[in-house]
Design an enzyme around this catalytic site. Structure first.
Site, mmCIF file in Angstrom:
data_model
loop_
_atom_site.group_PDB
_atom_site.id
_atom_site.type_symbol
_atom_site.label_atom_id
_atom_site.label_comp_id
_atom_site.label_asym_id
_atom_site.label_seq_id
_atom_site.Cartn_x
_atom_site.Cartn_y
_atom_site.Cartn_z
ATOM 1 N N GLY A 359 34.628 51.895 27.189
ATOM 2 C CA GLY A 359 35.452 50.750 27.428
ATOM 3 C C GLY A 359 36.078 50.335 26.022
ATOM 4 O O GLY A 359 36.333 49.093 26.018
ATOM 5 N N THR A 361 38.948 50.918 24.760
ATOM 6 C CA THR A 361 40.407 50.598 24.967
ATOM 7 C C THR A 361 40.525 49.409 25.899
ATOM 8 O O THR A 361 41.294 48.409 25.503
ATOM 9 C CB THR A 361 41.227 51.842 25.542
ATOM 10 O OG1 THR A 361 41.130 52.787 24.890
ATOM 11 C CG2 THR A 361 42.646 51.270 25.705
ATOM 12 N N SER A 677 19.111 67.222 13.458
ATOM 13 C CA SER A 677 18.036 66.051 13.801
ATOM 14 C C SER A 677 16.992 67.193 14.552
ATOM 15 O O SER A 677 16.065 66.380 15.033
ATOM 16 C CB SER A 677 18.649 65.332 14.928
ATOM 17 O OG SER A 677 19.518 65.776 15.917
ATOM 18 N N LYS A 720 19.403 58.750 22.071
ATOM 19 C CA LYS A 720 18.184 59.539 22.304
ATOM 20 C C LYS A 720 17.057 59.035 22.909
ATOM 21 O O LYS A 720 16.381 59.493 23.698
ATOM 22 C CB LYS A 720 17.911 60.160 20.694
ATOM 23 C CG LYS A 720 18.708 61.094 20.187
ATOM 24 C CD LYS A 720 18.439 61.453 18.480
ATOM 25 C CE LYS A 720 19.571 62.277 18.132
ATOM 26 N NZ LYS A 720 19.282 62.798 16.732
#
Length: 771
Positions: A359, A361, A677, A720
């Site tokens: 969302g 824009t 990671s 994550k």
């Protein structure tokens, strides 16, 4: 010279001279002239025709007429409508006006006939004069083509000098004053001199005219001809009183007077308008200048719209349009508060960073609505030409201003909200560095005087509220990133997706498909199942598509089966969307050796990665499969070095790694994987495989490792943690340096999870390995 005096009617001619032997029609309208012709017709049809010195005199007196005229015979008289009489006359001889004889309606005068003077010219002289005249006629024919074709052949066959001179005066279209001079020349020699002088004068005039026309024709091209014609038309319209429309230059001058701009800009425009005024209309340069002037006149130099300073109104709009996104809403309200207090201040450059479909824009559109600003969207995806931002030089063919200036012209005000969409997708090539061109636009210290190559005048962009969007900051150059204030728009939780679907998406799709909430309704369990089992994304774009799929099928049912209402539940959901499309890999049921669950960030949200390590007899090689990227391969090498350094602590023989090979595999081998990671995950899996100790099944971890075993922080923590919850993980190991990031996550995200912060691998292994 003896004179024979006769009394006869007189007609005064205006702009016309009749010569002896000349037959001509002419119209008369004055009553006295009509009466004179009628009197002549009653008598011997003879009439004296004399020319007025000034044709504007209505009732001429004796002094208003030439003294010498022509005695003529009236051949015919025809009365025409509107009191006009047409007369056909034939000139007979010269006559001299002596005096007026009567005050009758018709003008009567005493006229003396003029005898020819005795000529003492011999035949040789006359022949020489004849040849000279004919030679001059040939020269005259060379410069006057029409005369050469129509009149010259008939004149050249005349053998007599006297007759030739008379016919030249009659047939050539000369002014009446020239003919009057011929008429008054009573001797042959005098007439010869008048006609020869007139011929030579006419030839010179024709030559000058021809030379002038050739020079003008050589200098004037088609556009200049059109310009001359337009100017002539303009003069004609002015003479006729029809010139009501102003010229383009005048119209531009009028618009300039109404333009709100600084003095420098107005002076520049005034100079360009004056240049345009002097250019030939329709020329290429005039068209270029016309476009340039119109562009500058359309720009909102100092025209602004009034912002809505009502904080409560802005908050209501933002809450009505979007669920969650508290950071974004808070920042916008802070900006509005500062703007309201200071009544000025440079607008911030905000960059919304987050996965697709979250969302970003639509947030910018809602902010524009909340602040009552004009909204302009500029898509930067794939833009690689610097001229797209700065514009082209106006000297180039097809030149136009850049997208920023074009956006201002489209908005019509100098303080719109300008959305720079997909700013991370701009690229560079040989045409210039687009991201570097954006530096001046987004630097609040420089954009006060932004220079577009086409406009060439400084434009103030400090009042524009710039909002940029990006999926990631990794592809945005550092200097450009430094000029923007980053606000992360993270992935939505399932609960947030549920509220967005229930409060926004369902109503939007029902309206788009011609349905109402009374006709089609969604149960909460159905929406939850759509989110969990039919979409896998960070945002809600695919969720909206699935709701749209259901609405379209429901619309068809209404028309085919005449249903009154349809309720979508988790039971009949398969009927509309088919089998479940998404499955989540749950945590392992039991503890295993060499198997560790890692956490990863993807463009569609978070995910879990199961890393497997096997040990086999060999020569100390490390084998990696599963399409690992360079970063992950380096992490694996680092993890192996660390594991070998701590093996003595776990009673592993020193020559163990010389006699065994390690194989690291990450399932879903068709999917490329990379990122900094997974270091501690791979190290834990190696230690487990080498020592034979099991790893807890309900545990997941994320973090990078150093050679000495320190745990480094990572990004994408929210995604994550969400992935861990979806996989029903109970404990998550997170780097200690990510503790501030965890503090920002809502209780809804971390609910049911045990978060353990780790600084080094010793803490990781103590939490992960079973005793």
């Amino acid at each position: 010279m003896e004179e024979q005096i006769k009394t006869m009617p007189v007609v005064a001619l205006r702009g016309l001279t009749i010569l002896p032997k000349m037959v001509m029609h002419f119209d008369i309208t004055r009553p006295r002239s009509m009466a004179a012709v009628e009197k002549a017709m009653i008598g011997d049809q003879r009439i004296f025709l004399v020319t007025q010195k000034h044709h504007e005199v209505v009732e001429p007196e004796l002094d208003d007429l030439y003294q010498v005229g022509t005695i003529a015979v009236v051949k015919q008289m025809v009365k025409l409508p509107k009191h006009v009489v047409r007369v056909l006359v034939e000139g007979m001889e010269r006559g001299e006006l002596l005096c007026f004889d009567s005050e009758e309606p018709a003008l009567i005068a005493q006229v003396g006939s003029m005898d020819k003077e005795d000529e003492d010219l011999d035949s040789l002289t006359k022949e020489a004069m004849l040849r000279i005249v004919k030679d001059k006629l040939d020269e005259y024919g060379q410069v006057n083509a029409k005369f050469s074709q129509d009149v010259l052949p008939g004149l050249k066959v005349i053998p007599s000098l006297e007759e030739l001179l008379d016919q030249i005066a009659i047939q050539l279209p000369w002014d009446y004053t020239v003919r009057q001079g011929v008429l008054e020349s009573n001797s042959l020699e005098a007439r010869y001199e008048v006609i020869l002088r007139t011929l030579m004068s006419e030839m010179e005039i024709y030559r000058i005219k021809k030379d002038f026309q050739e020079k003008v024709r050589a200098d004037i091209d088609q556009n200049q001809k059109e310009y001359i014609l337009r100017e002539q038309m303009k003069v004609i319209r002015q003479e006729l009183g029809e010139d009501s429309s102003m010229s383009d230059a005048d119209e531009y001058q009028k618009k300039l007077g109404l333009l709100k701009a600084d003095k420098e800009t107005k002076d520049k425009l005034r100079k360009e308008i004056e240049r345009f005024r002097g250019m030939p209309a329709g020329s290429q340069e005039a068209n270029v200048l016309r476009t340039y002037i119109e562009t500058l006149l359309e720009l909102p130099w100092k025209k602004t719209s009034k912002d809505n300073d009502d904080l409560k109104h802005a908050q209501q709009i933002l809450n009505a349009d979007h669920y969650g996104l508290d950071k974004v809403k808070e920042r916008i309200l802070e900006y509005l508060a500062v703007r309201t207090l200071t009544k000025k201040g440079t607008s911030p450059i905000i960059c919304l960073v987050g996965p697709p479909g979250t969302g970003k824009t639509s947030i910018a559109r809602s902010v524009a609505r909340a602040l009552n600003k004009k909204y302009v969207r500029i898509s930067l995806g794939g833009v690689r030409d610097e001229a797209e931002i700065r514009g082209h030089r106006k000297t180039y063919v097809g030149a136009m201003p850049g997208r920023i200036v074009e956006g201002l012209r489209q908005a019509g005000v100098s303080n719109p909200l300008m959305l720079l969409d997909e700013i991370d997708k701009v690229s560079s090539d040989y045409k210039g560095d687009t991201s570097s061109a954006l530096l001046e636009v987004l630097d609040s210290e420089q954009n006060v005087k932004f220079r577009d190559h086409y406009v060439e005048q400084p434009i103030d962009l400090s009042q524009v509220l710039f909002i940029a969007t990006a999926n990631t900051t990794q592809t945005i150059p550092g200097p450009l990133l430094d000029r923007m204030e980053l606000i992360e728009v993270n992935s939505y939780t399932e609960n947030e997706k549920f509220h967005i679907a229930k409060d926004y998406l369902v109503g939007k799709q029902l309206e788009r498909n011609g349905l109402s909430r009374e006709e089609v309704s969604f149960s909460d369990r159905a929406l939850e199942k759509i989110i969990h089992n039919y979409t896998r994304e960070a945002g809600v774009r695919n969720l909206e598509r699935r709701i749209g799929d259901i609405c379209r099928k429901a619309a068809r049912e209404f028309l085919e089966n005449k249903r009154k209402s349809i309720k979508i539940t988790e039971i009949n959901l398969e009927k509309y969307l088919g089998k479940e499309k998404v499955t989540f890999e749950d945590a392992n049921e039991e503890d295993q050796v060499g198997v560790v669950r890692g956490l990863a960030w993807t463009s569609v949200g978070g995910d879990t990665l199961q890393i497997e390590v096997n040990v086999m007899p060999g020569k100390g090689n490390l084998l990696m499969t599963g399409q690992l990227g360079d970063v992950m391969k380096e992490s694996a090498q680092t993890a192996l070095t660390f594991v070998r350094s701590i093996c003595p602590d776990y009673q592993v023989p020193n020559d163990y790694f010389e006699k065994h090979d390690l194989h690291i595999h990450i399932p879903e081998g068709a999917v490329p994987k990379d990122g900094p990671s997974a270091g501690i995950t791979m190290a834990t899996a190696m230690v487990s495989a080498v020592t034979g100790r099991k790893v807890f099944a309900k545990l997941a971890m994320t973090g990078e490792i150093t050679l000495r075993g320190r745990v480094l922080p990572i990004g994408g923590l929210k995604e994550k943690i969400l992935a861990a919850r979806m996989a029903h993980i109970e404990k998550v190991l997170v780097p200690e340096k990510n503790r501030p990031d965890m503090a920002e996550l809502s209780r809804e995200i971390t609910k049911g999870l045990e978060i353990v912060y780790v600084k080094d691998m010793s803490q990781v292994l103590s939490q992960a390995l079973a005793s």
